[in-house]
Design a protein around this motif. Structure first.
Motif, short mmCIF file in Angstrom:
data_model
loop_
_atom_site.label_atom_id
_atom_site.label_comp_id
_atom_site.label_asym_id
_atom_site.label_seq_id
_atom_site.Cartn_x
_atom_site.Cartn_y
_atom_site.Cartn_z
N GLY A 98 -35.06 -73.98 19.75
CA GLY A 98 -34.08 -74.66 20.60
C GLY A 98 -32.83 -73.82 20.78
N SER A 99 -32.94 -72.49 20.54
CA SER A 99 -31.75 -71.63 20.65
C SER A 99 -32.20 -70.21 20.91
CB SER A 99 -30.91 -71.72 19.37
OG SER A 99 -31.62 -71.14 18.29
N THR A 100 -31.25 -69.34 20.86
CA THR A 100 -31.51 -67.90 20.99
C THR A 100 -31.06 -67.22 19.70
OG1 THR A 100 -31.17 -67.97 23.38
CG2 THR A 100 -31.01 -65.81 22.29
N SER A 101 -31.90 -66.30 19.20
CA SER A 101 -31.55 -65.52 18.01
C SER A 101 -31.57 -64.04 18.39
CB SER A 101 -32.53 -65.78 16.86
OG SER A 101 -32.44 -67.13 16.43
N THR A 102 -30.44 -63.39 18.17
CA THR A 102 -30.33 -61.97 18.51
C THR A 102 -29.49 -61.26 17.45
OG1 THR A 102 -30.41 -62.50 20.88
CG2 THR A 102 -29.63 -60.30 20.25
N ALA A 103 -30.09 -60.24 16.83
CA ALA A 103 -29.37 -59.38 15.88
C ALA A 103 -29.71 -57.93 16.19
CB ALA A 103 -29.75 -59.73 14.45
N TYR A 104 -28.78 -57.03 15.93
CA TYR A 104 -29.02 -55.63 16.27
C TYR A 104 -28.47 -54.70 15.18
CZ TYR A 104 -24.21 -56.04 18.09
OH TYR A 104 -22.86 -56.29 18.24
N ILE A 105 -29.12 -53.55 15.09
CA ILE A 105 -28.70 -52.54 14.11
C ILE A 105 -27.64 -51.65 14.74
CG2 ILE A 105 -29.46 -50.52 12.78
CD1 ILE A 105 -32.17 -51.87 12.44
N VAL A 106 -26.59 -51.37 13.99
CA VAL A 106 -25.46 -50.58 14.47
C VAL A 106 -25.32 -49.33 13.61
CG1 VAL A 106 -22.98 -50.56 14.86
CG2 VAL A 106 -24.28 -52.66 15.25
N LYS A 107 -25.10 -48.21 14.28
CA LYS A 107 -24.79 -46.96 13.58
C LYS A 107 -23.40 -46.50 14.03
CE LYS A 107 -25.87 -42.02 13.48
NZ LYS A 107 -26.71 -40.94 14.02
N ASN A 108 -22.51 -46.43 13.08
CA ASN A 108 -21.13 -45.98 13.36
C ASN A 108 -20.51 -46.71 14.56
OD1 ASN A 108 -21.37 -44.12 11.23
ND2 ASN A 108 -22.06 -42.48 12.59
N PRO B 30 -25.34 -41.53 1.54
CA PRO B 30 -24.78 -40.64 0.51
C PRO B 30 -25.12 -39.17 0.74
CG PRO B 30 -26.71 -41.75 -0.34
CD PRO B 30 -26.49 -42.29 1.03
N LEU B 31 -26.12 -38.88 1.57
CA LEU B 31 -26.47 -37.50 1.90
C LEU B 31 -27.14 -37.45 3.26
CD1 LEU B 31 -29.67 -36.27 0.06
CD2 LEU B 31 -28.99 -38.64 0.04
N LYS B 32 -27.13 -36.27 3.82
CA LYS B 32 -27.72 -36.10 5.14
C LYS B 32 -29.23 -36.22 5.05
CE LYS B 32 -28.04 -32.83 8.98
NZ LYS B 32 -27.64 -31.50 9.50
N GLY B 33 -29.83 -36.96 6.00
CA GLY B 33 -31.27 -37.12 5.98
C GLY B 33 -31.76 -38.04 7.08
N ASP C 257 -22.04 -41.59 7.17
CA ASP C 257 -22.38 -42.46 8.29
C ASP C 257 -22.70 -43.85 7.78
OD1 ASP C 257 -22.02 -40.42 10.08
OD2 ASP C 257 -24.15 -40.02 10.43
N VAL C 258 -22.40 -44.86 8.61
CA VAL C 258 -22.62 -46.25 8.21
C VAL C 258 -23.60 -46.93 9.16
CG1 VAL C 258 -20.39 -46.49 7.07
CG2 VAL C 258 -20.58 -47.01 9.51
N VAL C 259 -24.38 -47.85 8.57
CA VAL C 259 -25.36 -48.63 9.33
C VAL C 259 -25.25 -50.08 8.85
CG1 VAL C 259 -27.79 -48.97 9.88
CG2 VAL C 259 -26.90 -46.65 9.56
N TYR C 260 -25.27 -51.02 9.80
CA TYR C 260 -25.18 -52.43 9.46
C TYR C 260 -25.80 -53.25 10.58
CZ TYR C 260 -20.95 -51.65 12.22
OH TYR C 260 -20.06 -51.27 13.19
N VAL C 261 -25.85 -54.58 10.38
CA VAL C 261 -26.47 -55.49 11.36
C VAL C 261 -25.41 -56.46 11.86
CG1 VAL C 261 -28.21 -57.27 11.74
CG2 VAL C 261 -28.74 -55.30 10.27
N ARG C 262 -25.43 -56.72 13.19
CA ARG C 262 -24.50 -57.67 13.77
C ARG C 262 -25.28 -58.77 14.49
NH1 ARG C 262 -19.01 -55.72 16.24
NH2 ARG C 262 -18.36 -57.45 14.88
N LEU C 263 -24.72 -59.97 14.44
CA LEU C 263 -25.28 -61.12 15.15
C LEU C 263 -24.60 -61.22 16.51
CD1 LEU C 263 -27.12 -63.69 15.02
CD2 LEU C 263 -25.09 -64.94 14.18
N TRP C 264 -25.45 -61.31 17.53
CA TRP C 264 -24.91 -61.38 18.89
C TRP C 264 -24.13 -62.68 19.07
CZ3 TRP C 264 -25.45 -57.23 22.08
CH2 TRP C 264 -25.03 -57.39 23.42
N SER C 265 -23.09 -62.63 19.90
CA SER C 265 -22.28 -63.83 20.13
C SER C 265 -23.11 -64.93 20.79
CB SER C 265 -21.07 -63.49 21.04
OG SER C 265 -21.50 -63.04 22.30
N ASN C 266 -22.76 -66.18 20.47
CA ASN C 266 -23.40 -67.37 21.02
C ASN C 266 -24.88 -67.47 20.67
OD1 ASN C 266 -20.98 -68.31 22.37
ND2 ASN C 266 -21.36 -66.72 23.94
N THR C 267 -25.31 -66.79 19.59
CA THR C 267 -26.68 -66.95 19.07
C THR C 267 -26.58 -67.32 17.60
OG1 THR C 267 -26.96 -64.63 18.39
CG2 THR C 267 -27.52 -65.20 20.70
#
Length: 257
Positions: A186-196, A170-173, A226-236
């Motif tokens: 028994g698997s792989t877990s991968t998530a990452y933070i995304v900016k714009n 909502p404001l610059k900072g 600006d927007v920030v969110y989290v994405r789950l990597w494919s096949n994880t």
């Protein structure tokens, strides 16, 4: 003074009589007439003299007691007029001071309101988990997906949208963000933070068995919108339940100009 004048007149009359007697003399009637004439000439009627003196004394007394009542009234009027002018000037000055103070109070109140509003605008923080109660696996998917953290713990400023999983500045900072991932193994877990739309940091773990977890965080400089969110990597995949094993959090550190 009057007695002395009388004595002098009597002496003058006496000398005159003696002189007349020496020169040939005067009879008794002539002497009496002479004395009466001299007395009348030198001593005017006492009543008129006393009245005149009394009038003069009264005038002098009045002048002493009341020197000039008109002058005194004029002076008093001038003084009252001057005091009225001073009072009007004082009232004007007081009104100006009150107006100035009211403006200062108004400006101070406005400043306080603006400060409170500014402080409210700076109150930005959120934290959320993936699920509200159920236990579930999320993934694997063939493509990267945006995770929606629906179990909102905190959302001060309402900058985080639990429907889309996106935080909008909502404001610059300077903002702090953090993500955590968890799986039962028994698997792989991968998530990452995304900016714009661009990957910033990643949390990743791989385990052949047992549990796995990872977390990561970053400080980002964001402009308004600006927007920030989290994405789950494919096949994880990740696993979550009522213990909130996967979270996404962020808050404003301080605003920037």
């Amino acid at each position: 003074m009057k007695a002395l004048v009388c004595i002098l007149l009597l002496l003058e009359t006496f000398v005159f009589v003696v002189q007349q007697q020496v020169d040939g003399g005067l009879n008794e009637n002539e002497i009496s007439q002479q004395i009466s004439s001299e007395d009348g000439r030198q001593n005017p009627p006492q009543t008129d003299t006393l009245r005149a003196e009394a009038s003069t004394d009264r005038q002098q007394y009045c002048h002493l007691c009341f020197p000039d009542i008109h002058a005194a009234l004029r002076e008093l009027t001038a003084t009252v007029t001057e005091q009225k002018g001073n009072i009007r000037a004082l009232e004007t000055r007081l009104m100006d001071e009150m107006k100035k103070k009211n403006e200062e109070i108004s400006n101070l109140t406005l400043g306080q309101e603006e400060l409170r509003k500014e402080n409210r605008d700076r109150e930005i923080a959120f934290s959320a988990g993936l699920t509200q109660s159920s236990s579930e696996y999320i993934g694997p998917f063939t493509t990267h997906i945006t995770l929606t953290y629906r179990n909102v713990f905190t959302n001060i400023g309402n900058a985080y949208n639990p429907i889309t999983g996106v935080f909008t500045a909502p404001l610059k900072g300077a903002y702090m963000f953090r993500v955590s991932v968890f799986d039962l193994g028994g698997s792989t877990s991968t998530a990452y933070i995304v900016k714009n739309g661009e990957l910033v940091v990643m949390a990743n773990d791989v385990q052949a068995q047992d549990r796995l977890s990872s977390s990561n965080g970053v400080v980002l400089i964001l402009e308004v919108g600006d927007v920030v969110y989290v994405r789950l990597w494919s096949n994880t995949r990740i696993y979550d339940n009522e213990n909130n094993l996967n979270t996404f959090s962020g808050f404003l550190l301080f605003p920037l100009r």
